[in-house]
Design a protein around this motif. Structure first.
Motif, PDB file in Angstrom:
ATOM      1  N   ASP A 139      -8.071  -2.591  -7.210  1.00  0.00           N
ATOM      2  CA  ASP A 139      -8.912  -1.650  -7.953  1.00  0.00           C
ATOM      3  C   ASP A 139     -10.119  -1.258  -7.104  1.00  0.00           C
ATOM      4  O   ASP A 139     -10.887  -2.123  -6.670  1.00  0.00           O
ATOM      5  N   ILE A 140     -10.287   0.024  -6.882  1.00  0.00           N
ATOM      6  CA  ILE A 140     -11.414   0.522  -6.089  1.00  0.00           C
ATOM      7  C   ILE A 140     -12.572   0.831  -7.024  1.00  0.00           C
ATOM      8  O   ILE A 140     -12.456   1.674  -7.915  1.00  0.00           O
ATOM      9  N   LEU A 141     -13.671   0.128  -6.833  1.00  0.00           N
ATOM     10  CA  LEU A 141     -14.822   0.277  -7.719  1.00  0.00           C
ATOM     11  C   LEU A 141     -15.815   1.314  -7.219  1.00  0.00           C
ATOM     12  O   LEU A 141     -16.517   1.937  -8.005  1.00  0.00           O
ATOM     13  N   SER A 142     -15.894   1.474  -5.909  1.00  0.00           N
ATOM     14  CA  SER A 142     -16.822   2.472  -5.368  1.00  0.00           C
ATOM     15  C   SER A 142     -16.352   2.916  -3.990  1.00  0.00           C
ATOM     16  O   SER A 142     -15.608   2.200  -3.314  1.00  0.00           O
ATOM     17  N   ILE A 143     -16.800   4.089  -3.590  1.00  0.00           N
ATOM     18  CA  ILE A 143     -16.478   4.613  -2.262  1.00  0.00           C
ATOM     19  C   ILE A 143     -17.716   5.329  -1.735  1.00  0.00           C
ATOM     20  O   ILE A 143     -18.414   6.021  -2.486  1.00  0.00           O
ATOM     21  N   ASN A 144     -17.995   5.135  -0.462  1.00  0.00           N
ATOM     22  CA  ASN A 144     -19.159   5.755   0.160  1.00  0.00           C
ATOM     23  C   ASN A 144     -18.699   6.472   1.423  1.00  0.00           C
ATOM     24  O   ASN A 144     -18.182   5.833   2.338  1.00  0.00           O
TER      25      ASN A 144
END
Length: 221
Positions: A139-144
């Motif tokens: 599960d990807i919670l954030s991306i920058n």
């Protein structure tokens, strides 16, 4: 396939170089309101320096629109009306209204118009797409994602990119940031919640050659 390039700036040259590596593609030539720029490109990369856009359309199967942003709508619609395949450089237009008109016209065309979001085709982006789709990362919670460039400081000359006609589409957000926005859409195949977006746009270099700069050189979304 004979491909004509509208515009004769740096991006047009990049497309001309790329075309020379594509089997079955032939550069028909360039059209630019600056005829000297067209002639220089034709001399360096081949093809004809056309005196009008109509001449270029007559001699081309497809066109690449690499003109200034505020010309994209006019050039894309004219090319589609002439029955040509179109690759339009990003950003698509200088307003949502222009983009909607282009999109609606494209939906009625038998010819394929596409946007020049070339970052989608980078090897590492394709691998990342596969990893996300295959749930290899969980599960990807954030991306920058970000670009760090010194273009605003390095480019001393005032150009169309700094002009108000670009409607802020040729600055940090519209020129490079739009690639990042597209990558997020592409990688996650998910729409943005527009009411959750917050945007900060700044212009640090406010003047070039004693002319006001109307676009951002630092943006955060």
């Amino acid at each position: 396939m004979k491909i004509g390039i509208i515009g004769a700036g740096g991006i047009a040259k990049a497309h001309a170089k790329a075309l020379s590596t594509v089997k079955g593609a032939e550069l028909s030539g360039f059209y630019d309101i600056n005829s000297l720029a067209s002639r220089k490109c034709a001399f360096e990369y081949g093809g004809t320096a056309f005196n009008s856009m109509q001449e270029l359309l007559n001699q081309s199967t497809a066109v690449i629109v690499s003109s200034p942003n505020f010309c994209h709508k006019e050039h894309v619609l004219e090319a589609m009306a002439a029955g040509k395949y179109v690759l339009c450089e990003k950003p698509m237009a200088v307003s949502m209204e222009e983009a909607e008109e282009m999109k609606n016209r494209a939906s009625q065309s038998a010819y394929i118009p596409i946007m020049g979001f070339n970052y989608r085709h980078l090897t590492f982006v394709q691998r990342l797409k596969d990893m996300i789709s295959g749930n290899e990362l969980g599960d990807i919670l954030s991306i920058n994602v970000h670009f760090k460039k010194n273009s605003a400081l390095r480019r001393k000359k005032y150009t169309w990119r700094d002009h108000s006609k670009s409607n802020k589409t040729s600055g940090a957000l519209g020129d490079l940031g739009v690639h990042l926005i597209d990558l997020i859409l592409y990688l996650f195949d998910s729409p943005f919640k527009l009411d959750s977006l917050k945007v900060k746009m700044m212009t640090v270099v406010k003047e070039k050659e004693q002319k006001q700069v109307y676009v951002d050189d630092h943006s955060e979304v």
